[in-house]
Design an enzyme around this catalytic site. Structure first.
Site, PDB file in Angstrom:
ATOM      1  N   LYS A  24      -9.525   1.076   5.441  1.00 37.65           N
ATOM      2  CA  LYS A  24      -9.036   2.777   5.965  1.00 37.65           C
ATOM      3  C   LYS A  24     -10.106   3.908   5.643  1.00 37.65           C
ATOM      4  CE  LYS A  24      -5.733   4.533   2.480  1.00 37.65           C
ATOM      5  NZ  LYS A  24      -4.913   4.967   2.171  1.00 37.65           N
TER       6      LYS A  24
ATOM      7  N   LYS B 112      -9.117   1.325  15.764  1.00 35.48           N
ATOM      8  CA  LYS B 112      -7.555   1.319  15.583  1.00 35.48           C
ATOM      9  C   LYS B 112      -7.238   1.665  16.975  1.00 35.48           C
ATOM     10  CE  LYS B 112      -5.186   2.326  11.467  1.00 35.48           C
ATOM     11  NZ  LYS B 112      -5.054   1.103  11.185  1.00 35.48           N
TER      12      LYS B 112
ATOM     13  N   SER C  68      -3.493   6.138  14.342  1.00 32.85           N
ATOM     14  CA  SER C  68      -3.763   7.045  13.467  1.00 32.85           C
ATOM     15  C   SER C  68      -3.913   8.016  14.792  1.00 32.85           C
ATOM     16  CB  SER C  68      -5.258   7.146  13.337  1.00 32.85           C
ATOM     17  OG  SER C  68      -5.373   8.546  12.438  1.00 32.85           O
ATOM     18  N   ALA C  69      -3.825   9.270  14.121  1.00 35.16           N
ATOM     19  CA  ALA C  69      -4.073  10.376  15.227  1.00 35.16           C
ATOM     20  C   ALA C  69      -5.900  10.354  15.860  1.00 35.16           C
ATOM     21  CB  ALA C  69      -3.755  11.787  14.544  1.00 35.16           C
TER      22      ALA C  69
ATOM     23  N   ASN D 212     -11.019  10.156  -0.961  1.00 35.63           N
ATOM     24  CA  ASN D 212     -11.871  10.978   0.614  1.00 35.63           C
ATOM     25  C   ASN D 212     -10.867  11.857   1.418  1.00 35.63           C
ATOM     26  OD1 ASN D 212     -14.036   8.984   0.684  1.00 35.63           O
ATOM     27  ND2 ASN D 212     -12.178   7.390   1.380  1.00 35.63           N
TER      28      ASN D 212
ATOM     29  N   ASP E 133       0.679  -9.390   1.212  1.00 38.33           N
ATOM     30  CA  ASP E 133      -0.611  -8.173   0.651  1.00 38.33           C
ATOM     31  C   ASP E 133      -1.781  -9.139  -0.189  1.00 38.33           C
ATOM     32  OD1 ASP E 133      -1.911  -6.102  -0.291  1.00 38.33           O
ATOM     33  OD2 ASP E 133      -0.150  -4.250   0.868  1.00 38.33           O
TER      34      ASP E 133
ATOM     35  N   TYR F  67      -0.405   8.084  13.098  1.00 33.58           N
ATOM     36  CA  TYR F  67       0.660   9.338  11.838  1.00 33.58           C
ATOM     37  C   TYR F  67      -0.886  10.617  11.993  1.00 33.58           C
ATOM     38  CZ  TYR F  67       1.816   4.702   9.963  1.00 33.58           C
ATOM     39  OH  TYR F  67       2.248   3.901   9.441  1.00 33.58           O
TER      40      TYR F  67
ATOM     41  N   TYR G 189     -13.410   2.862  12.047  1.00 28.69           N
ATOM     42  CA  TYR G 189     -12.222   2.896  11.252  1.00 28.69           C
ATOM     43  C   TYR G 189     -11.750   3.631  12.999  1.00 28.69           C
ATOM     44  CZ  TYR G 189      -8.199   4.761   9.464  1.00 28.69           C
ATOM     45  OH  TYR G 189      -6.676   4.434   9.694  1.00 28.69           O
TER      46      TYR G 189
ATOM     47  N   LEU H 183      -7.998  14.496   1.361  1.00 28.40           N
ATOM     48  CA  LEU H 183      -7.781  16.200   0.440  1.00 28.40           C
ATOM     49  C   LEU H 183      -6.396  16.217   0.206  1.00 28.40           C
ATOM     50  CD1 LEU H 183      -8.531  18.654   0.681  1.00 28.40           C
ATOM     51  CD2 LEU H 183      -6.739  19.326   2.096  1.00 28.40           C
TER      52      LEU H 183
ATOM     53  N   GLY I   9       0.643  -0.840   0.080  1.00 30.28           N
ATOM     54  CA  GLY I   9      -0.321   0.065   0.663  1.00 30.28           C
ATOM     55  C   GLY I   9       0.983   1.458   0.255  1.00 30.28           C
TER      56      GLY I   9
HETATM   57  P1  NAD Z   1      -3.274   0.838   1.971  1.00 31.12           P
HETATM   58  O1  NAD Z   1      -4.321   1.027   1.366  1.00 31.12           O
HETATM   59  O2  NAD Z   1      -2.271   1.938   0.878  1.00 31.12           O
HETATM   60  O3  NAD Z   1      -2.015  -0.006   2.293  1.00 31.12           O
HETATM   61  C1  NAD Z   1      -2.776  -1.087   3.004  1.00 31.12           C
HETATM   62  C2  NAD Z   1      -2.671  -2.370   2.351  1.00 31.12           C
HETATM   63  O4  NAD Z   1      -3.038  -3.013   3.167  1.00 31.12           O
HETATM   64  C3  NAD Z   1      -2.986  -2.169   1.697  1.00 31.12           C
HETATM   65  O5  NAD Z   1      -2.143  -2.535   0.170  1.00 31.12           O
HETATM   66  C4  NAD Z   1      -4.162  -3.836   1.621  1.00 31.12           C
HETATM   67  O6  NAD Z   1      -4.071  -4.566   0.064  1.00 31.12           O
HETATM   68  C5  NAD Z   1      -3.959  -4.025   2.380  1.00 31.12           C
HETATM   69  N1  NAD Z   1      -4.399  -5.362   3.133  1.00 31.12           N
HETATM   70  C6  NAD Z   1      -6.010  -4.845   3.989  1.00 31.12           C
HETATM   71  N2  NAD Z   1      -6.598  -5.729   4.594  1.00 31.12           N
HETATM   72  C7  NAD Z   1      -5.352  -6.902   3.949  1.00 31.12           C
HETATM   73  C8  NAD Z   1      -5.369  -7.936   4.174  1.00 31.12           C
HETATM   74  N3  NAD Z   1      -6.070  -8.462   5.100  1.00 31.12           N
HETATM   75  N4  NAD Z   1      -4.597  -9.196   4.264  1.00 31.12           N
HETATM   76  C9  NAD Z   1      -3.092  -8.659   3.315  1.00 31.12           C
HETATM   77  N5  NAD Z   1      -3.315  -7.088   2.823  1.00 31.12           N
HETATM   78  C10 NAD Z   1      -4.828  -7.064   3.212  1.00 31.12           C
HETATM   79  O7  NAD Z   1      -3.324   2.128   3.429  1.00 31.12           O
HETATM   80  P2  NAD Z   1      -2.087   3.379   3.862  1.00 31.12           P
HETATM   81  O8  NAD Z   1      -2.658   4.533   4.023  1.00 31.12           O
HETATM   82  O9  NAD Z   1      -0.827   2.387   3.603  1.00 31.12           O
HETATM   83  O10 NAD Z   1      -2.407   3.015   5.476  1.00 31.12           O
HETATM   84  C11 NAD Z   1      -1.416   1.933   5.775  1.00 31.12           C
HETATM   85  C12 NAD Z   1      -1.635   1.876   7.403  1.00 31.12           C
HETATM   86  O11 NAD Z   1      -1.974   3.461   7.252  1.00 31.12           O
HETATM   87  C13 NAD Z   1      -3.701   1.402   7.696  1.00 31.12           C
HETATM   88  O12 NAD Z   1      -3.706   0.132   8.645  1.00 31.12           O
HETATM   89  C14 NAD Z   1      -4.307   2.767   8.062  1.00 31.12           C
HETATM   90  O13 NAD Z   1      -5.163   2.742   8.203  1.00 31.12           O
HETATM   91  C15 NAD Z   1      -2.913   3.588   8.566  1.00 31.12           C
HETATM   92  N6  NAD Z   1      -3.205   4.831   8.613  1.00 31.12           N
HETATM   93  C16 NAD Z   1      -3.086   5.375   7.115  1.00 31.12           C
HETATM   94  C17 NAD Z   1      -3.428   6.982   6.823  1.00 31.12           C
HETATM   95  C18 NAD Z   1      -2.934   7.513   5.946  1.00 31.12           C
HETATM   96  O14 NAD Z   1      -3.566   8.835   6.239  1.00 31.12           O
HETATM   97  N7  NAD Z   1      -2.605   6.789   5.294  1.00 31.12           N
HETATM   98  C19 NAD Z   1      -3.596   7.485   8.458  1.00 31.12           C
HETATM   99  C20 NAD Z   1      -3.340   7.028   9.597  1.00 31.12           C
HETATM  100  C21 NAD Z   1      -2.709   5.633   9.759  1.00 31.12           C
HETATM  101  C1  UD1 Z   2      -9.454  11.678   7.500  1.00 31.55           C
HETATM  102  C2  UD1 Z   2     -10.062  10.884   8.928  1.00 31.55           C
HETATM  103  C3  UD1 Z   2      -9.244  10.103  10.281  1.00 31.55           C
HETATM  104  C4  UD1 Z   2      -8.027   9.124   9.183  1.00 31.55           C
HETATM  105  C5  UD1 Z   2      -7.518  10.339   7.801  1.00 31.55           C
HETATM  106  C6  UD1 Z   2      -6.466   8.974   7.259  1.00 31.55           C
HETATM  107  C7  UD1 Z   2     -12.054  11.976   8.623  1.00 31.55           C
HETATM  108  C8  UD1 Z   2     -12.911  12.823  10.104  1.00 31.55           C
HETATM  109  N1  UD1 Z   2     -11.293  11.475   9.723  1.00 31.55           N
HETATM  110  O1  UD1 Z   2      -8.535  12.646   8.202  1.00 31.55           O
HETATM  111  O2  UD1 Z   2      -9.983   9.258  10.689  1.00 31.55           O
HETATM  112  O3  UD1 Z   2      -7.179   8.772  10.524  1.00 31.55           O
HETATM  113  O4  UD1 Z   2      -9.026  10.721   6.868  1.00 31.55           O
HETATM  114  O5  UD1 Z   2      -7.154   8.901   6.228  1.00 31.55           O
HETATM  115  O6  UD1 Z   2     -12.463  11.648   7.748  1.00 31.55           O
HETATM  116  N2  UD1 Z   2     -10.771  17.941   3.155  1.00 31.55           N
HETATM  117  C9  UD1 Z   2     -12.285  18.866   2.112  1.00 31.55           C
HETATM  118  N3  UD1 Z   2     -12.786  18.350   1.594  1.00 31.55           N
HETATM  119  C10 UD1 Z   2     -12.459  17.097   0.866  1.00 31.55           C
HETATM  120  C11 UD1 Z   2     -11.765  16.689   1.427  1.00 31.55           C
HETATM  121  C12 UD1 Z   2     -10.681  16.838   2.725  1.00 31.55           C
HETATM  122  O7  UD1 Z   2     -12.382  20.247   2.018  1.00 31.55           O
HETATM  123  O8  UD1 Z   2     -12.621  17.132  -0.547  1.00 31.55           O
HETATM  124  C13 UD1 Z   2     -10.720  18.623   4.252  1.00 31.55           C
HETATM  125  C14 UD1 Z   2     -11.703  18.346   5.545  1.00 31.55           C
HETATM  126  O9  UD1 Z   2     -11.991  18.658   5.962  1.00 31.55           O
HETATM  127  C15 UD1 Z   2      -9.926  18.107   6.899  1.00 31.55           C
HETATM  128  C16 UD1 Z   2      -9.018  18.374   5.917  1.00 31.55           C
HETATM  129  O10 UD1 Z   2      -9.156  19.030   3.621  1.00 31.55           O
HETATM  130  O11 UD1 Z   2     -10.211  19.467   7.608  1.00 31.55           O
HETATM  131  C17 UD1 Z   2      -8.408  16.865   6.011  1.00 31.55           C
HETATM  132  O12 UD1 Z   2      -8.959  16.087   5.696  1.00 31.55           O
HETATM  133  P1  UD1 Z   2      -8.905  14.255   5.153  1.00 31.55           P
HETATM  134  O13 UD1 Z   2      -7.367  14.125   3.907  1.00 31.55           O
HETATM  135  O14 UD1 Z   2      -9.965  13.841   4.740  1.00 31.55           O
HETATM  136  O15 UD1 Z   2      -7.839  14.024   6.536  1.00 31.55           O
HETATM  137  P2  UD1 Z   2      -8.791  13.511   8.016  1.00 31.55           P
HETATM  138  O16 UD1 Z   2     -10.226  14.458   8.182  1.00 31.55           O
HETATM  139  O17 UD1 Z   2      -7.619  14.597   8.712  1.00 31.55           O
END
Ligand code: NAD
Ligand code: UD1
Length: 338
Positions: free
Chosen positions: A84, A153, A124-125, A198, A31, A177, A149, A200, A10
């Site tokens: 996620k 966490k 996650s935060a 979803n 994965d 994160y 979700y 930004l 991922g």
């Molecule tokens: P991502 O979806 O790109 O990566 C997650 C990976 O896990 C994917 O490759 C998916 O195919 C794999 N996966 C899911 N379920 C699986 C399973 N049962 N078996 C094998 N593989 C599986 O997401 P990411 O952005 O790289 O996030 C990685 C981790 O960090 C996640 O746990 C996510 O919740 C956490 N996280 C992400 C963010 C963010 O903003 N990206 C923020 C906070 C926490």
């Molecule tokens: C979101 C999730 C959080 C998750 C994180 C990483 C929610 C409420 N929170 O955080 O749980 O850990 O993603 O996956 O969904 N925004 C816009 N327009 C858009 C998209 C976002 O204005 O089309 C704004 C949002 O209101 C926010 C900021 O951009 O203020 C960041 O949004 P986003 O990237 O979705 O992250 P978080 O909401 O912080």
């Protein structure tokens, strides 16, 4: 060290694989490509000139995971494997609880049965909830989550903490994160969201490249300097380097350590749009829309613990994040698909 990356194909996993390889570690990825493709790891191999052992398997499948762990004997596991998407988790809570909790339990069982004692977890935060005001620090209690979700966490943090109380040799690092964005500077690997993004930054990049008409900014009437929400955006390569430090720390530690990975510097939604337009010389059409349910006005980290415990701090700027996100998007308008 040999590190097993569950969910390593991922977004964050692939960048971490690259940093681990460049730091001299060995990488094994498991994965099921639920939200990714093997192409990311192929590109990591090209960029580093090193090879990755890759398994296409479900981390929930205990029979397979045990075989993999027995064969590979990793020193440490990093658990990225999770679903996620916040909105989807509200629609499909059981799928989210099943996948996220089961992957964690399976990994812990397989670690216990094969003698692996180190695990770094992607938290996650979001676990700080609305009760804690920013800057969020690790000593604050976890808050009330607003969606399934977030609860997965919070629950997984508790499970891992309990496991480390029961097994005194276990070393757990919970990495919270903040908002990871950006991509490797090569533009060869990056975030590849399925469907309508979803988050930004992928939305902003898809508007800039012409895939979406305009960004909707979710509210400009918050009590913040420009009325839009403040977040702690962190470059995914800084985050990846934080994982290298966490894995190395994990090897010399017992018990659970919670560590924020953020920059500590809040930026608004308008800061992101304006910086993206400026550094990349592209237009991002936007409109102001209503607030999104569950959004908090300001979420950012206290970074002192990461500095003190890991000797790590984020060094890339918001301009770097916007430039690298765009570099990835414009060179790969369809993500990893041809
Ligand atoms: P991502 O979806 O790109 O990566 C997650 C990976 O896990 C994917 O490759 C998916 O195919 C794999 N996966 C899911 N379920 C699986 C399973 N049962 N078996 C094998 N593989 C599986 O997401 P990411 O952005 O790289 O996030 C990685 C981790 O960090 C996640 O746990 C996510 O919740 C956490 N996280 C992400 C963010 C963010 O903003 N990206 C923020 C906070 C926490
Ligand atoms: C979101 C999730 C959080 C998750 C994180 C990483 C929610 C409420 N929170 O955080 O749980 O850990 O993603 O996956 O969904 N925004 C816009 N327009 C858009 C998209 C976002 O204005 O089309 C704004 C949002 O209101 C926010 C900021 O951009 O203020 C960041 O949004 P986003 O990237 O979705 O992250 P978080 O909401 O912080």
């Amino acid at each position: 060290m040999k590190i097993l990356l569950a969910g390593g194909a991922g977004y964050i996993g692939s960048h971490t694989a690259l940093s681990l390889l460049n730091s001299g570690h060995e990488v094994v990825v498991v994965d099921n490509y639920d939200n990714s493709s093997p192409e990311s790891i192929k590109r990591v191999e090209q960029l580093t000139g090193r090879s990755v052992t890759l398994y296409e398997d479900d981390v929930k499948d205990k029979v397979r995971m045990l075989k993999i762990m027995q064969k590979e004997q990793p020193d440490c596991v990093i658990h990225f494997a999770g679903l996620k998407a916040v909105g989807e988790s509200v629609q499909q809570p059981v799928r989210y609880y099943r996948n996220n909790i089961d992957t964690t339990l399976t990994l812990l069982e397989c670690m216990a049965e094969t003698g692996c004692k180190e695990i770094v977890f992607s938290s996650s935060a979001t676990v700080y909830g609305a009760e804690n005001s920013s800057p969020c620090h690790e000593g604050m209690p976890r808050g009330i989550c607003t969606n399934p979700y977030g609860w997965t966490k919070s629950m997984m943090e508790q499970i891992l903490q309990d496991a480390s109380v029961a097994d005194k040799e276990l070393s757990v690092v919970l990495l919270r994160y903040f908002n990871p964005i950006g991509a490797h500077e090569s533009g060869r690997i990056g975030e590849d969201p399925q469907g309508i993004p979803n988050n930004l930054m992928p939305y902003v990049s898809q508007v800039a490249v012409g895939k979406r008409e305009k960004l909707t900014i979710f509210g400009d009437d918050y009590d913040t300097p420009d009325g839009t929400c403040l977040r702690d955006y962190i470059h995914v390569m800084d985050l990846a380097e934080g994982h290298v430090k966490a894995v190395e720390f994990c090897a010399h530690h017992h018990g659970t350590e919670i560590i924020n990975l953020g920059t500590g510097q809040p930026y608004s939604v308008l800061d992101i749009v304006n910086t993206f337009q400026q550094v990349n010389d592209v237009k991002v059409a936007y409109e102001i829309g209503p607030r999104r349910a569950g959004d908090l006005p300001a979420v950012y980290s206290d970074v002192h613990k990461a500095e003190r415990v890991l000797g790590w701090r984020a060094k890339r700027t918001l301009a770097d994040m916007c430039r690298d996100s765009w570099n990835w998007q414009k060179n790969n308008p369809n993500g990893y698909k041809k």
